[in-house]
Write an enzyme that holds these catalytic residues in place. Structure first.
Site, PDB file in Angstrom:
ATOM      1  N   CYS A  47       0.842  -1.205   0.000  1.00 50.14           N
ATOM      2  CA  CYS A  47       0.000   0.000   0.000  1.00 50.14           C
ATOM      3  C   CYS A  47       0.875   1.252   0.000  1.00 50.14           C
ATOM      4  CB  CYS A  47      -0.901  -0.012   1.240  1.00 50.14           C
ATOM      5  SG  CYS A  47      -1.717   1.565   1.522  1.00 50.14           S
ATOM      6  N   CYS A  50       0.582   3.278   3.398  1.00 54.71           N
ATOM      7  CA  CYS A  50       1.029   2.739   4.688  1.00 54.71           C
ATOM      8  C   CYS A  50       2.407   3.325   5.034  1.00 54.71           C
ATOM      9  CB  CYS A  50       1.115   1.215   4.627  1.00 54.71           C
ATOM     10  SG  CYS A  50      -0.449   0.387   5.006  1.00 54.71           S
ATOM     11  N   HIS A 110      -3.832   0.569   8.142  1.00 54.11           N
ATOM     12  CA  HIS A 110      -4.414   0.254   6.838  1.00 54.11           C
ATOM     13  C   HIS A 110      -5.843  -0.276   6.936  1.00 54.11           C
ATOM     14  CE1 HIS A 110      -4.047  -0.871   2.592  1.00 54.11           C
ATOM     15  NE2 HIS A 110      -4.642  -2.021   2.903  1.00 54.11           N
ATOM     16  N   ASN A 150     -13.454   9.766  -1.156  1.00 51.93           N
ATOM     17  CA  ASN A 150     -14.170   8.712  -1.876  1.00 51.93           C
ATOM     18  C   ASN A 150     -13.891   7.435  -1.123  1.00 51.93           C
ATOM     19  OD1 ASN A 150     -14.901  10.399  -4.074  1.00 51.93           O
ATOM     20  ND2 ASN A 150     -12.819  10.167  -4.864  1.00 51.93           N
ATOM     21  N   SER A 158      -9.188   4.514  -4.906  1.00 47.69           N
ATOM     22  CA  SER A 158      -8.164   3.697  -5.546  1.00 47.69           C
ATOM     23  C   SER A 158      -7.459   2.790  -4.543  1.00 47.69           C
ATOM     24  CB  SER A 158      -7.145   4.602  -6.239  1.00 47.69           C
ATOM     25  OG  SER A 158      -6.577   5.498  -5.311  1.00 47.69           O
ATOM     26  N   HIS A 161      -6.899   2.021   2.110  1.00 48.35           N
ATOM     27  CA  HIS A 161      -6.289   2.701   3.268  1.00 48.35           C
ATOM     28  C   HIS A 161      -7.125   3.949   3.585  1.00 48.35           C
ATOM     29  CE1 HIS A 161      -2.536   3.345   5.692  1.00 48.35           C
ATOM     30  NE2 HIS A 161      -3.197   4.475   5.869  1.00 48.35           N
ATOM     31  N   HIS A 163      -8.272   7.342   3.800  1.00 47.23           N
ATOM     32  CA  HIS A 163      -7.680   8.585   3.304  1.00 47.23           C
ATOM     33  C   HIS A 163      -8.718   9.430   2.591  1.00 47.23           C
ATOM     34  CE1 HIS A 163      -7.797   6.197  -0.382  1.00 47.23           C
ATOM     35  NE2 HIS A 163      -7.695   7.320  -1.062  1.00 47.23           N
ATOM     36  N   GLN A 165      -8.983  13.450   0.181  1.00 51.32           N
ATOM     37  CA  GLN A 165      -8.216  14.334  -0.700  1.00 51.32           C
ATOM     38  C   GLN A 165      -8.540  15.793  -0.424  1.00 51.32           C
ATOM     39  OE1 GLN A 165      -7.850  13.428  -4.865  1.00 51.32           O
ATOM     40  NE2 GLN A 165      -8.889  11.473  -4.634  1.00 51.32           N
ATOM     41  N   HIS A 294     -21.446  17.026   3.173  1.00 53.83           N
ATOM     42  CA  HIS A 294     -22.400  16.159   2.457  1.00 53.83           C
ATOM     43  C   HIS A 294     -21.855  14.737   2.455  1.00 53.83           C
ATOM     44  CE1 HIS A 294     -24.637  19.469   0.493  1.00 53.83           C
ATOM     45  NE2 HIS A 294     -23.468  20.049   0.290  1.00 53.83           N
TER      46      HIS A 294
END
Ligand code: H2U
Ligand code: ZN
Length: 338
Positions: A47, A50, A110, A150, A158, A161, A163, A165, A294
């Site tokens: 990953c 990680c 992770h 997402n 994608s 893990h 996360h 953006q 949202h």
């Protein structure tokens, strides 16, 4: 509430959607999704998020103990894009746009999600979001900072893990422009759109899902996605940085509780896109802007049946079957245990 087909106004964007309460029981013989049985290790040597691992373009993800931020190695926007403009007879119109894209790892572990992280760790993510907003807002050409996540392959994430953006744009994106126009024009009524809306929802109660000292989660009256929610601070704030410590703890608490309810609804790690809408950062005052988040989850009636935005929705307007009121009831009924 109406039991026949009707349309509802999204007060925050000014757009209408159709609600078809009678249609919930229609049979489904279309696509069903695979349920991924997620058994993830706490550390995955492959990953790129990680701690201690190498990323796709050779950068090194350091050993980190709490939230960790880095510049996206494949950013959709670049800080040094040239200022260009095309306007051919008002028909072919284009503009160069600069931007900064970052990735926020919520945790070094992770295998965790927001709903499985301890509240103190989510609070750290809230503080990191706030610092990033402040930091990016100081760049003179950055007019908007969008923090989003997402989650799940169904929403295009994608990597599993935990996360999110951050995209900081030179120009204000469409959804923010629509919400700005609506919040601004509502001030003619003498108050803040979302302060007044929250008061109306609390009084009504049918769409409220969770409340704590400083935040409320509700299924908006105009929700498009089946289990869409809106997270609202009770007090009027334009962005995260002005939240005090107790309010930040409250936000961390309510995000954790919401994520757990989502996961328990269909017994799967619930996919969604979520994002924080904060006031633009172009140096202009936006007293009308009310901070909110949202959550847009795609799942409709089980872990394997999702809603598609197709046909009439692409060509006409969004439409939903299960009413916002019944979605809120189901989210209220589900457990918050992790
Ligand atoms: P998503 O899961 O929402 O796609 O976010 C992951 C982001 O991580 C994605 O935008 C970036 C991708 O560009 N990324 C890196 O910056 N470095 C890598 O080594 C892989 C992925
Ligand atoms: Zn990982």
């Amino acid at each position: 509430m109406f039991t026949s087909p009707h349309r509802r106004l999204n007060r925050l964007t000014g757009e209408w959607l159709l609600v078809s309460p009678h249609r919930t029981e229609r049979p489904w013989q279309g696509q069903v999704e695979d349920v991924a049985i997620e058994q993830r290790p706490p550390y995955d040597p492959d990953c790129y998020l990680c701690p201690g691992n190498e990323r796709a373009r050779g950068a090194h993800t350091p050993s980190y103990a709490a939230a960790y931020v880095f510049d996206n190695d494949f950013g959709a926007l670049l800080p040094d894009s040239p200022t260009e403009r095309l306007d051919h007879k008002g028909l072919l119109v284009a503009e160069g746009e600069r931007g900064i894209c970052r990735v926020v790892c919520y945790s070094p572990h992770h295998d965790l999600t927001l709903g499985q992280m301890p509240p103190a760790a989510i609070r750290h993510v809230v503080d990191t979001w706030s610092e990033q907003y402040t930091d990016l807002a100081t760049i003179d050409w950055v007019r908007n900072v969008l923090i989003f996540e997402n989650r799940g392959a169904m929403m295009g994430a994608s990597n599993p893990h935990p996360h999110g953006q951050i995209w900081a744009n030179e120009l204000i994106p469409n959804e923010v422009v629509k919400e700005l126009d609506q919040q601004r024009s509502y001030t003619a009524h003498g108050g803040c759109l979302l302060c007044d809306y929250l008061e109306a929802e609390i009084q009504d109660g049918r769409r409220v899902v969770i409340e704590n000292d400083h935040f409320v989660v509700l299924v908006p009256f105009w929700a498009v996605w089946p289990f869409e929610t809106l997270v609202l601070p009770r007090a009027h704030h334009g962005a995260l940085p002005t939240l005090d410590s107790a309010q930040r703890d409250s936000l961390a608490d309510i995000l954790c509780r919401l994520a757990r309810r989502y996961d328990n609804l269909f017994g799967v790690s619930f996919p969604y896109s979520m994002g924080l809408h904060q006031q633009p950062t172009d140096g202009v005052a936006y007293p009308e802007w009310h901070l909110h988040a949202h959550f847009y989850p795609p799942l409709l009636r089980s872990a394997t049946v999702r809603k598609f935005m197709v046909g009439y929705e692409l060509l006409g307007q969004p439409q939903r079957d299960i009413t916002p009121e019944s979605a809120a009831q189901r989210l209220r009924d589900v457990s918050e245990r992790s």
